[in-house]
Every structure is written in structure tokens, then in C-alpha cells.
Design a protein around this motif. Structure first.
Motif, PDB file in Angstrom:
ATOM      1  N   LEU A   4       0.848  -1.184   0.000  1.00 44.83           N
ATOM      2  CA  LEU A   4       0.000   0.000   0.000  1.00 44.83           C
ATOM      3  C   LEU A   4       0.888   1.239   0.000  1.00 44.83           C
ATOM      4  O   LEU A   4       1.798   1.347   0.820  1.00 44.83           O
ATOM      5  CB  LEU A   4      -0.894  -0.023   1.245  1.00 44.83           C
ATOM      6  CG  LEU A   4      -1.906   1.094   1.400  1.00 44.83           C
ATOM      7  CD1 LEU A   4      -2.913   1.070   0.254  1.00 44.83           C
ATOM      8  CD2 LEU A   4      -2.643   0.944   2.724  1.00 44.83           C
ATOM      9  N   GLU A   6       1.076   5.720  -0.639  1.00 47.33           N
ATOM     10  CA  GLU A   6       0.373   7.004  -0.703  1.00 47.33           C
ATOM     11  C   GLU A   6       1.335   8.016  -1.320  1.00 47.33           C
ATOM     12  O   GLU A   6       2.472   8.148  -0.864  1.00 47.33           O
ATOM     13  CB  GLU A   6      -0.039   7.459   0.692  1.00 47.33           C
ATOM     14  CG  GLU A   6      -0.666   8.843   0.706  1.00 47.33           C
ATOM     15  CD  GLU A   6      -1.046   9.279   2.110  1.00 47.33           C
ATOM     16  OE1 GLU A   6      -1.974   8.687   2.663  1.00 47.33           O
ATOM     17  OE2 GLU A   6      -0.375  10.183   2.630  1.00 47.33           O
ATOM     18  N   GLN A  32      -2.009   3.015 -13.443  1.00 47.08           N
ATOM     19  CA  GLN A  32      -2.890   1.943 -13.917  1.00 47.08           C
ATOM     20  C   GLN A  32      -2.290   1.212 -15.115  1.00 47.08           C
ATOM     21  O   GLN A  32      -2.399  -0.006 -15.215  1.00 47.08           O
ATOM     22  CB  GLN A  32      -4.269   2.496 -14.260  1.00 47.08           C
ATOM     23  CG  GLN A  32      -5.052   2.891 -13.027  1.00 47.08           C
ATOM     24  CD  GLN A  32      -6.371   3.567 -13.344  1.00 47.08           C
ATOM     25  OE1 GLN A  32      -6.502   4.224 -14.371  1.00 47.08           O
ATOM     26  NE2 GLN A  32      -7.339   3.411 -12.463  1.00 47.08           N
ATOM     27  N   GLU A  37      -3.192  -0.654  -8.690  1.00 44.92           N
ATOM     28  CA  GLU A  37      -4.621  -0.525  -8.443  1.00 44.92           C
ATOM     29  C   GLU A  37      -4.855   0.741  -7.622  1.00 44.92           C
ATOM     30  O   GLU A  37      -4.393   0.854  -6.487  1.00 44.92           O
ATOM     31  CB  GLU A  37      -5.150  -1.731  -7.671  1.00 44.92           C
ATOM     32  CG  GLU A  37      -6.624  -1.632  -7.360  1.00 44.92           C
ATOM     33  CD  GLU A  37      -7.110  -2.752  -6.458  1.00 44.92           C
ATOM     34  OE1 GLU A  37      -8.237  -2.617  -5.960  1.00 44.92           O
ATOM     35  OE2 GLU A  37      -6.374  -3.723  -6.244  1.00 44.92           O
ATOM     36  N   LEU A  39      -6.733   3.052  -5.271  1.00 50.06           N
ATOM     37  CA  LEU A  39      -7.762   2.899  -4.251  1.00 50.06           C
ATOM     38  C   LEU A  39      -8.556   4.184  -4.066  1.00 50.06           C
ATOM     39  O   LEU A  39      -9.774   4.152  -3.920  1.00 50.06           O
ATOM     40  CB  LEU A  39      -7.133   2.497  -2.912  1.00 50.06           C
ATOM     41  CG  LEU A  39      -6.336   1.191  -2.918  1.00 50.06           C
ATOM     42  CD1 LEU A  39      -5.682   0.977  -1.570  1.00 50.06           C
ATOM     43  CD2 LEU A  39      -7.229   0.032  -3.294  1.00 50.06           C
ATOM     44  N   GLU A  40      -7.843   5.324  -4.074  1.00 45.34           N
ATOM     45  CA  GLU A  40      -8.510   6.598  -3.820  1.00 45.34           C
ATOM     46  C   GLU A  40      -7.645   7.739  -4.344  1.00 45.34           C
ATOM     47  O   GLU A  40      -6.422   7.690  -4.242  1.00 45.34           O
ATOM     48  CB  GLU A  40      -8.723   6.761  -2.311  1.00 45.34           C
ATOM     49  CG  GLU A  40      -9.443   8.006  -1.905  1.00 45.34           C
ATOM     50  CD  GLU A  40      -9.635   8.089  -0.397  1.00 45.34           C
ATOM     51  OE1 GLU A  40     -10.544   8.822   0.005  1.00 45.34           O
ATOM     52  OE2 GLU A  40      -8.895   7.451   0.356  1.00 45.34           O
ATOM     53  N   ASN A  65      -3.892   7.166  -3.133  1.00 47.68           N
ATOM     54  CA  ASN A  65      -3.617   5.931  -2.409  1.00 47.68           C
ATOM     55  C   ASN A  65      -3.781   4.785  -3.401  1.00 47.68           C
ATOM     56  O   ASN A  65      -4.772   4.739  -4.131  1.00 47.68           O
ATOM     57  CB  ASN A  65      -4.591   5.753  -1.245  1.00 47.68           C
ATOM     58  CG  ASN A  65      -4.415   6.828  -0.206  1.00 47.68           C
ATOM     59  OD1 ASN A  65      -4.639   7.997  -0.462  1.00 47.68           O
ATOM     60  ND2 ASN A  65      -4.006   6.432   0.973  1.00 47.68           N
ATOM     61  N   TYR A  66      -2.815   3.859  -3.420  1.00 49.71           N
ATOM     62  CA  TYR A  66      -2.845   2.781  -4.397  1.00 49.71           C
ATOM     63  C   TYR A  66      -2.032   1.594  -3.901  1.00 49.71           C
ATOM     64  O   TYR A  66      -1.256   1.718  -2.948  1.00 49.71           O
ATOM     65  CB  TYR A  66      -2.319   3.262  -5.756  1.00 49.71           C
ATOM     66  CG  TYR A  66      -0.967   3.940  -5.689  1.00 49.71           C
ATOM     67  CD1 TYR A  66       0.196   3.226  -5.929  1.00 49.71           C
ATOM     68  CD2 TYR A  66      -0.856   5.289  -5.393  1.00 49.71           C
ATOM     69  CE1 TYR A  66       1.431   3.838  -5.864  1.00 49.71           C
ATOM     70  CE2 TYR A  66       0.374   5.912  -5.324  1.00 49.71           C
ATOM     71  CZ  TYR A  66       1.516   5.183  -5.563  1.00 49.71           C
ATOM     72  OH  TYR A  66       2.743   5.787  -5.493  1.00 49.71           O
ATOM     73  N   THR A  67      -2.251   0.446  -4.521  1.00 51.59           N
ATOM     74  CA  THR A  67      -1.445  -0.732  -4.238  1.00 51.59           C
ATOM     75  C   THR A  67      -0.663  -1.102  -5.488  1.00 51.59           C
ATOM     76  O   THR A  67      -1.170  -0.993  -6.606  1.00 51.59           O
ATOM     77  CB  THR A  67      -2.321  -1.935  -3.818  1.00 51.59           C
ATOM     78  OG1 THR A  67      -3.249  -2.211  -4.853  1.00 51.59           O
ATOM     79  CG2 THR A  67      -3.059  -1.659  -2.528  1.00 51.59           C
TER      80      THR A  67
END
Length: 105
Positions: A4, A6, A32, A37, A39-40, A65-67
Motif C-alpha cells: 500500500l 500514498e 494503472q 490498483e 484505491l482513492e 492511495n494505491y497498491t
């Protein structure tokens, strides 16, 4: 293994709303397209900076925020470093939530 992350970045304050939207979409698509991915994404608006950066006293703050597995972060930061529209950025690797940690144990 996905982690995760940020990323908080500051865009130049003289960009119009349309240009800000294009910049946000550009950085989302970079992640992407490389397999992350999202998230926000939070567009936090124009705020006064604590100190002057590149002769700017204000900036447009955006938080994503992403993974991802980590390699996407380097691609994103390189694009931001080469861009004239980003005046500052910071990426932080976050700890997974405690509930997820306990479930893994």
C-alpha cells in the motif's frame, strides 16, 4: 507482493481547473497502465505553502492511495520529476491495517 502506497503531490497554482484535472488523470493512468490498483484519489484544492517553492506561495494538493509492487512508484516519480506542473511530491509506503496483519499471522 502488493504494498500500500500514498503519494502526495503539489501542482503549480497557476494551472486552470481543466489542466489540474488532466494532470491528475495523467498520473492515475501512469499507475494503472503499469499494473497498480488505484484505491482513492483526493483533490484537496489550492492551499498556501509553508514556504516558497519555485517562486510559488500556493499549490494545488492531490493525494493518491494505491497498491502496487513498488516498480510502478519509480515510473510515477520519474514522470513527476520531469514534469513542469509538479512542484513537489512525496511517496510513502504504508503499513497494512492491523486487522489484515493479524489475519495473515
Amino acid at each position: 507482493m502488493s504494498q500500500l502506497y500514498e503519494t502526495m503531490y503539489i501542482l503549480r497554482p497557476d494551472l486552470g481547473e481543466e489542466m489540474v484535472g488532466q494532470a491528475i488523470e495523467k498520473y492515475r493512468s501512469i499507475l494503472q497502465d503499469n499494473g497498480a490498483e488505484i484505491l482513492e484519489t483526493q483533490h484537496r484544492g489550492k492551499r498556501r505553502l509553508a514556504y516558497e517553492i519555485a517562486k510559488h506561495r500556493e499549490g494545488v494538493y492531490v493525494q493518491m492511495n494505491y497498491t502496487c509492487n513498488g516498480s510502478q512508484v519509480a515510473v510515477l516519480e520519474r514522470a513527476m520529476r520531469l514534469s513542469d506542473e509538479v512542484i513537489r511530491y512525496l511517496t510513502v509506503k504504508q503499513e497494512p491495517p492491523k486487522a489484515a496483519k493479524e489475519a495473515d499471522a
